[in-house]
Design a protein around this motif. Structure first.
Motif, PDB file in Angstrom:
ATOM      1  N   UNK A  64      38.622 -28.324 -62.030  1.00  0.00           N
ATOM      2  CA  UNK A  64      38.452 -26.875 -62.035  1.00  0.00           C
ATOM      3  C   UNK A  64      37.578 -26.450 -63.208  1.00  0.00           C
ATOM      4  N   UNK A  65      37.692 -27.151 -64.324  1.00  0.00           N
ATOM      5  CA  UNK A  65      36.932 -26.788 -65.516  1.00  0.00           C
ATOM      6  C   UNK A  65      35.455 -27.173 -65.409  1.00  0.00           C
ATOM      7  N   UNK A  66      35.180 -28.331 -64.786  1.00  0.00           N
ATOM      8  CA  UNK A  66      33.802 -28.860 -64.814  1.00  0.00           C
ATOM      9  C   UNK A  66      33.139 -29.000 -63.451  1.00  0.00           C
ATOM     10  N   UNK A  67      33.920 -28.871 -62.382  1.00  0.00           N
ATOM     11  CA  UNK A  67      33.431 -29.097 -61.008  1.00  0.00           C
ATOM     12  C   UNK A  67      32.966 -30.530 -60.811  1.00  0.00           C
ATOM     13  N   UNK A  68      33.475 -31.443 -61.626  1.00  0.00           N
ATOM     14  CA  UNK A  68      33.147 -32.862 -61.511  1.00  0.00           C
ATOM     15  C   UNK A  68      34.433 -33.683 -61.518  1.00  0.00           C
ATOM     16  N   UNK A  69      34.446 -34.720 -60.686  1.00  0.00           N
ATOM     17  CA  UNK A  69      35.585 -35.624 -60.666  1.00  0.00           C
ATOM     18  C   UNK A  69      35.362 -36.693 -61.727  1.00  0.00           C
ATOM     19  N   UNK A  70      36.137 -36.645 -62.787  1.00  0.00           N
ATOM     20  CA  UNK A  70      35.991 -37.592 -63.896  1.00  0.00           C
ATOM     21  C   UNK A  70      37.289 -38.398 -64.022  1.00  0.00           C
ATOM     22  N   UNK A  71      37.254 -39.629 -63.566  1.00  0.00           N
ATOM     23  CA  UNK A  71      38.420 -40.510 -63.654  1.00  0.00           C
ATOM     24  C   UNK A  71      37.983 -41.823 -64.296  1.00  0.00           C
ATOM     25  N   UNK A  72      38.916 -42.559 -64.912  1.00  0.00           N
ATOM     26  CA  UNK A  72      38.561 -43.833 -65.549  1.00  0.00           C
ATOM     27  C   UNK A  72      38.027 -44.842 -64.537  1.00  0.00           C
ATOM     28  N   UNK A  73      37.266 -45.824 -65.027  1.00  0.00           N
ATOM     29  CA  UNK A  73      36.684 -46.847 -64.154  1.00  0.00           C
ATOM     30  C   UNK A  73      37.750 -47.665 -63.458  1.00  0.00           C
ATOM     31  N   UNK A  74      38.926 -47.827 -64.113  1.00  0.00           N
ATOM     32  CA  UNK A  74      40.005 -48.622 -63.523  1.00  0.00           C
ATOM     33  C   UNK A  74      41.065 -47.741 -62.861  1.00  0.00           C
ATOM     34  N   UNK A  75      40.675 -46.527 -62.464  1.00  0.00           N
ATOM     35  CA  UNK A  75      41.612 -45.582 -61.853  1.00  0.00           C
ATOM     36  C   UNK A  75      42.157 -46.129 -60.542  1.00  0.00           C
ATOM     37  N   UNK A  76      43.498 -46.127 -60.407  1.00  0.00           N
ATOM     38  CA  UNK A  76      44.119 -46.727 -59.225  1.00  0.00           C
ATOM     39  C   UNK A  76      44.944 -45.738 -58.408  1.00  0.00           C
TER      40      UNK A  76
END
Length: 250
Positions: A64-76
């Motif tokens: 909601x803050x950035x309009x970007x999906x930012x998750x860790x590389x090892x996100x499970x």
């Protein structure tokens, strides 16, 4: 200014944000909640309470803050996050998760498998001793087999493989003792992963024995190995085999 700040308790985790952030997508559940279109429940401290996963909500809030999906590389927890996005009815986040999932699938390489089958037959069959017979077979695709060094497939493979097509699955008998253990170590060092190992046992009597009926036991060991090749990684014959392959093709 104070009225623009909102505190939410999501599944026991407290978040502080602005009303404008929650209103980023007015048609969403959070947008309706921030605009008072939805009835709300409050915890003992007066915070808006949402009975959903608190850990996943940080990714929702960051979107909601950035309009970007930012998750860790090892996100499970992508499936969990997709379920949360659906609950909050944030369509752009639903689309972003779908695009991210397709990107993951696109980055995956090609999986290839090899099998080592070892059959031990004898009065005990548990060890390759003088009273047992051992046969070990390596199965796989020809071009994949040829990526392996001589320590795995030996040096006399040409006669057994030259008549095969590159994509044809075939088998090689391996010689030596204890060859199954040795080849397993070699494969592990080459980046292969043991995905399963099974043992089956059968028994019977040898009617041809010179000393009467004797019990024969057969143990079959089956090891299944896997390796992922990158999408752009060529399947090339081991350099040690190149000259032999060229000579065989003349």
């Amino acid at each position: 200014m104070t009225e623009s700040v909102m505190t939410l308790n999501v599944g026991g985790t407290v978040y502080t944000t602005t009303r404008a952030t929650l209103l980023k997508y007015p048609a969403s559940m959070l947008g309706s909640l921030a605009s008072h279109d939805l009835p709300s429940t409050r915890d003992k401290d007066g915070h808006l309470f949402i009975d959903r996963d608190g850990g996943a909500f940080k990714h929702v809030l960051n979107f909601l803050r950035s309009s970007q999906l930012c998750v860790p590389a090892d996100f499970t927890d992508l499936d969990l996050l997709a379920a949360e996005a659906d609950f909050y009815q944030i369509s752009p986040l639903i689309d972003a998760i779908k695009e991210y999932r397709e990107g993951i699938l696109g980055r995956k390489g090609r999986l290839y498998y090899l099998e080592i089958i070892e059959v031990r037959t004898g009065s005990t069959a548990t060890m390759p001793t003088s009273n047992s017979r051992v046969k070990t077979i390596l199965l796989g695709r020809k071009d994949v087999l040829l990526t392996l060094p001589p320590a795995v497939i030996g040096t006399d493979f040409i006669e057994r493989l030259c008549c095969r097509e590159p994509l044809e699955y075939t088998e090689l008998e391996l010689f030596g003792s204890p060859v199954r253990l040795r080849v397993g170590e070699e494969l592990a060092n080459l980046g292969w992963t043991l995905v399963s190992s099974n043992l089956s046992t059968s028994s019977g009597f040898d009617n041809k024995s010179q000393v009467g009926m004797s019990l024969i036991i057969e143990h079959t060991f089956r090891d299944r190995w896997c390796r992922e090749f990158g999408l752009d990684e060529p399947i090339k014959a081991n350099p040690n085999h190149t000259m032999m392959l060229e000579e065989a093709s003349v």
